[in-house]
Design a protein around this motif. Structure first.
Motif, PDB file in Angstrom:
ATOM      1  N   PRO A  54      84.477  55.747  56.438  1.00 37.07           N
ATOM      2  CA  PRO A  54      85.363  56.398  55.461  1.00 37.07           C
ATOM      3  C   PRO A  54      85.485  55.610  54.159  1.00 37.07           C
ATOM      4  O   PRO A  54      85.636  56.195  53.088  1.00 37.07           O
ATOM      5  CB  PRO A  54      86.700  56.482  56.202  1.00 37.07           C
ATOM      6  N   ASN A  55      85.433  54.281  54.251  1.00 36.91           N
ATOM      7  CA  ASN A  55      85.526  53.475  53.032  1.00 36.91           C
ATOM      8  C   ASN A  55      84.366  53.764  52.083  1.00 36.91           C
ATOM      9  O   ASN A  55      84.543  53.815  50.862  1.00 36.91           O
ATOM     10  CB  ASN A  55      85.541  51.984  53.386  1.00 36.91           C
ATOM     11  N   TRP A  56      83.175  53.953  52.637  1.00 36.94           N
ATOM     12  CA  TRP A  56      81.993  54.204  51.798  1.00 36.94           C
ATOM     13  C   TRP A  56      82.084  55.574  51.137  1.00 36.94           C
ATOM     14  O   TRP A  56      81.838  55.717  49.941  1.00 36.94           O
ATOM     15  CB  TRP A  56      80.727  54.097  52.650  1.00 36.94           C
ATOM     16  N   HIS A  57      82.448  56.584  51.927  1.00 39.32           N
ATOM     17  CA  HIS A  57      82.610  57.920  51.351  1.00 39.32           C
ATOM     18  C   HIS A  57      83.732  57.929  50.314  1.00 39.32           C
ATOM     19  O   HIS A  57      83.621  58.567  49.261  1.00 39.32           O
ATOM     20  CB  HIS A  57      82.918  58.940  52.450  1.00 39.32           C
ATOM     21  N   SER A  58      84.807  57.221  50.606  1.00 37.72           N
ATOM     22  CA  SER A  58      85.933  57.188  49.678  1.00 37.72           C
ATOM     23  C   SER A  58      85.561  56.479  48.387  1.00 37.72           C
ATOM     24  O   SER A  58      86.019  56.864  47.306  1.00 37.72           O
ATOM     25  CB  SER A  58      87.127  56.492  50.335  1.00 37.72           C
ATOM     26  N   ALA A  59      84.727  55.447  48.486  1.00 38.10           N
ATOM     27  CA  ALA A  59      84.290  54.739  47.280  1.00 38.10           C
ATOM     28  C   ALA A  59      83.492  55.662  46.366  1.00 38.10           C
ATOM     29  O   ALA A  59      83.524  55.519  45.139  1.00 38.10           O
ATOM     30  CB  ALA A  59      83.451  53.521  47.664  1.00 38.10           C
ATOM     31  N   LYS A  60      82.785  56.629  46.957  1.00 41.27           N
ATOM     32  CA  LYS A  60      82.055  57.617  46.161  1.00 41.27           C
ATOM     33  C   LYS A  60      82.979  58.685  45.601  1.00 41.27           C
ATOM     34  O   LYS A  60      82.541  59.567  44.863  1.00 41.27           O
ATOM     35  CB  LYS A  60      80.975  58.301  47.013  1.00 41.27           C
ATOM     36  N   ARG A  61      84.256  58.629  45.979  1.00 45.04           N
ATOM     37  CA  ARG A  61      85.227  59.661  45.609  1.00 45.04           C
ATOM     38  C   ARG A  61      84.796  61.015  46.164  1.00 45.04           C
ATOM     39  O   ARG A  61      84.856  62.030  45.501  1.00 45.04           O
ATOM     40  CB  ARG A  61      85.405  59.739  44.086  1.00 45.04           C
ATOM     41  N   ARG A  62      84.349  60.980  47.423  1.00 43.20           N
ATOM     42  CA  ARG A  62      83.882  62.203  48.067  1.00 43.20           C
ATOM     43  C   ARG A  62      84.593  62.390  49.390  1.00 43.20           C
ATOM     44  O   ARG A  62      84.396  61.616  50.317  1.00 43.20           O
ATOM     45  CB  ARG A  62      82.378  62.114  48.308  1.00 43.20           C
ATOM     46  N   ASP A  63      85.448  63.404  49.485  1.00 40.26           N
ATOM     47  CA  ASP A  63      86.036  63.742  50.771  1.00 40.26           C
ATOM     48  C   ASP A  63      84.967  64.391  51.648  1.00 40.26           C
ATOM     49  O   ASP A  63      84.064  65.058  51.153  1.00 40.26           O
ATOM     50  CB  ASP A  63      87.199  64.725  50.594  1.00 40.26           C
ATOM     51  N   ALA A  64      85.090  64.196  52.931  1.00 42.84           N
ATOM     52  CA  ALA A  64      84.117  64.785  53.860  1.00 42.84           C
ATOM     53  C   ALA A  64      84.468  66.251  54.089  1.00 42.84           C
ATOM     54  O   ALA A  64      84.885  66.661  55.164  1.00 42.84           O
ATOM     55  CB  ALA A  64      84.116  64.014  55.173  1.00 42.84           C
ATOM     56  N   ASP A  65      84.293  67.074  53.064  1.00 41.80           N
ATOM     57  CA  ASP A  65      84.723  68.465  53.135  1.00 41.80           C
ATOM     58  C   ASP A  65      83.564  69.449  53.201  1.00 41.80           C
ATOM     59  O   ASP A  65      83.755  70.646  53.067  1.00 41.80           O
ATOM     60  CB  ASP A  65      85.616  68.807  51.939  1.00 41.80           C
ATOM     61  N   GLY A  66      82.355  68.960  53.391  1.00 42.49           N
ATOM     62  CA  GLY A  66      81.227  69.869  53.528  1.00 42.49           C
ATOM     63  C   GLY A  66      80.488  70.152  52.240  1.00 42.49           C
ATOM     64  O   GLY A  66      79.444  70.796  52.256  1.00 42.49           O
ATOM     65  N   ASP A  67      81.014  69.702  51.106  1.00 42.85           N
ATOM     66  CA  ASP A  67      80.313  69.921  49.848  1.00 42.85           C
ATOM     67  C   ASP A  67      79.040  69.077  49.784  1.00 42.85           C
ATOM     68  O   ASP A  67      78.859  68.130  50.542  1.00 42.85           O
ATOM     69  CB  ASP A  67      81.214  69.561  48.664  1.00 42.85           C
ATOM     70  N   ALA A  68      78.185  69.429  48.846  1.00 43.34           N
ATOM     71  CA  ALA A  68      76.912  68.728  48.711  1.00 43.34           C
ATOM     72  C   ALA A  68      77.129  67.259  48.370  1.00 43.34           C
ATOM     73  O   ALA A  68      78.022  66.897  47.619  1.00 43.34           O
ATOM     74  CB  ALA A  68      76.067  69.400  47.635  1.00 43.34           C
ATOM     75  N   ASP A  69      76.309  66.417  48.957  1.00 43.99           N
ATOM     76  CA  ASP A  69      76.332  64.984  48.687  1.00 43.99           C
ATOM     77  C   ASP A  69      74.882  64.550  48.516  1.00 43.99           C
ATOM     78  O   ASP A  69      73.958  65.318  48.789  1.00 43.99           O
ATOM     79  CB  ASP A  69      76.996  64.245  49.852  1.00 43.99           C
ATOM     80  N   SER A  70      74.658  63.334  48.069  1.00 45.12           N
ATOM     81  CA  SER A  70      73.272  62.916  47.865  1.00 45.12           C
ATOM     82  C   SER A  70      73.120  61.423  48.104  1.00 45.12           C
ATOM     83  O   SER A  70      74.055  60.649  47.903  1.00 45.12           O
ATOM     84  CB  SER A  70      72.809  63.250  46.440  1.00 45.12           C
ATOM     85  N   ILE A  71      71.940  61.046  48.567  1.00 47.31           N
ATOM     86  CA  ILE A  71      71.558  59.643  48.645  1.00 47.31           C
ATOM     87  C   ILE A  71      70.163  59.508  48.052  1.00 47.31           C
ATOM     88  O   ILE A  71      69.380  60.457  48.046  1.00 47.31           O
ATOM     89  CB  ILE A  71      71.574  59.097  50.095  1.00 47.31           C
ATOM     90  N   MET A  72      69.870  58.335  47.526  1.00 47.52           N
ATOM     91  CA  MET A  72      68.555  58.075  46.929  1.00 47.52           C
ATOM     92  C   MET A  72      68.182  56.624  47.191  1.00 47.52           C
ATOM     93  O   MET A  72      69.056  55.762  47.308  1.00 47.52           O
ATOM     94  CB  MET A  72      68.584  58.376  45.429  1.00 47.52           C
ATOM     95  N   LEU A  73      66.903  56.371  47.316  1.00 50.54           N
ATOM     96  CA  LEU A  73      66.445  55.009  47.540  1.00 50.54           C
ATOM     97  C   LEU A  73      66.788  54.142  46.330  1.00 50.54           C
ATOM     98  O   LEU A  73      66.635  54.571  45.184  1.00 50.54           O
ATOM     99  CB  LEU A  73      64.941  54.984  47.794  1.00 50.54           C
ATOM    100  N   LEU A  74      67.242  52.936  46.589  1.00 47.58           N
ATOM    101  CA  LEU A  74      67.714  52.067  45.516  1.00 47.58           C
ATOM    102  C   LEU A  74      66.617  51.775  44.497  1.00 47.58           C
ATOM    103  O   LEU A  74      66.829  51.909  43.285  1.00 47.58           O
ATOM    104  CB  LEU A  74      68.250  50.761  46.108  1.00 47.58           C
ATOM    105  N   MET A  75      65.433  51.389  44.951  1.00 50.03           N
ATOM    106  CA  MET A  75      64.364  51.066  44.016  1.00 50.03           C
ATOM    107  C   MET A  75      63.932  52.291  43.219  1.00 50.03           C
ATOM    108  O   MET A  75      63.619  52.195  42.026  1.00 50.03           O
ATOM    109  CB  MET A  75      63.167  50.481  44.771  1.00 50.03           C
TER     110      MET A  75
END
Length: 311
Positions: A54-75
């Motif tokens: 939850p801390n990681w999702h909260s840091a993104k300011r994203r509630d776990a509400d089913g809306d679209a989210d994204s991740i990308m490789l750092l490099m």
């Protein structure tokens, strides 16, 4: 490929399959934000969801509400990014990792993430508190993240009460992402509330009307009154409709905000105030907003006229 073809370097990842990405760093970015949060891939699931603390999702300011989210490789984010790629229009700086936060500090997360239990078992005092109907915020017998803030243990020893063989169920997607309209989603929320004896459904409906529907309708109506007009050909924007009612290029001007966007939640609000036991003030507020919208746009073609309309 960019490292090889453009910079003349060796590939950084050089992976043969997705399993080889486990352990690599990624950036998580929530919709409509511009700060990416660094994380690490630790595995995969057969679900359409991103599991993280939850801390990681909260840091993104994203509630776990089913809306679209994204991740990308750092490099990939560091190599294939430039401010020149972004639009210069309003909102062009959103949905891009302009800033990257390498560490997540729990005390900087949103308060709702601090309510996670991190204990191995629930003590007897907790169950006694439930019989006495004590508020959850007043219970001190259960170890939660909030009680560890500003200490070393805010970063580790996140225990759990029950083991499980899988984090997933037979459902690969949440109902929030499969239900179509906001009306369907809210109806499902109300149905769930009706099944729980401890939940006052009318109170939930009243809160939704006060905190979401009324401000949304009022805000959209205000935005309609202040809207710009855009040319269908050259895209030039006008703060007010010119007297000639056309663009300087001779083409038609159209409104940027439509009636549908103004009253998209009005029917839902009117149905709720009639079906549930809400205050007379809220019921009157919704009907007043409905009358105000009719004064601005006129009656819909499908609306039935009343005798009082001709009085």
């Amino acid at each position: 490929t960019l490292l090889e073809k453009f910079y003349g370097k060796n590939p950084f990842y050089n992976v043969k399959n997705s399993e080889e990405l486990i352990g690599h760093l990624i950036i998580g970015l929530a919709p409509h934000t511009s700060v990416g949060i660094v994380g690490r891939i630790i595995g995969y699931s057969e679900t359409h969801v991103c599991f993280a603390t939850p801390n990681w999702h909260s840091a993104k300011r994203r509630d776990a509400d089913g809306d679209a989210d994204s991740i990308m490789l750092l490099m990939d984010s560091l190599l294939n990014f430039s401010r020149q790629f972004l639009s210069d229009r309003i909102g062009g700086l959103m949905d891009a990792p302009l800033l990257v936060q390498p560490l997540v500090l729990p005390h900087e997360s949103q308060p709702q993430a601090h309510n996670l239990e991190v204990t191995k078992f629930l003590p007897l005092e907790f169950f006694e508190s439930t019989f006495n109907e004590i508020k959850a915020s007043d219970i001190a017998s259960v170890d939660i993240i909030k009680s560890r803030l500003e200490t070393e243990r805010q970063f580790y020893d996140y225990f759990f009460t029950h083991s499980t063989s899988s984090l997933t169920t037979s459902k690969s997607r949440s109902a929030y992402s499969t239900l179509g309209s906001m009306l369907d989603k809210f109806d499902m929320q109300v149905k769930n509330a009706d099944l729980i004896d401890a939940v006052n459904t009318s109170e939930i409906v009243s809160n939704v009307i006060s905190t979401h529907l009324v401000p949304d309708i009022m805000g959209n109506l205000r935005a309609y009154a202040r809207q710009n007009f855009r040319c269908t050909a050259c895209g030039k924007s006008y703060r007010r409709m010119p007297l000639i009612q056309t663009c300087i290029c001779g083409h038609k001007l159209i409104a940027t905000i439509t009636r549908g966007s103004v009253e998209k939640y009005l029917k839902l609000a009117k149905r709720l105030v009639e079906k549930y036991d809400v205050s007379e003030y809220q019921r009157g507020r919704i009907h007043a907003l409905s009358d105000e919208i009719e004064l601005v746009f006129g009656k819909n073609k499908g609306d039935q006229s009343l005798l009082t309309d001709y009085a």
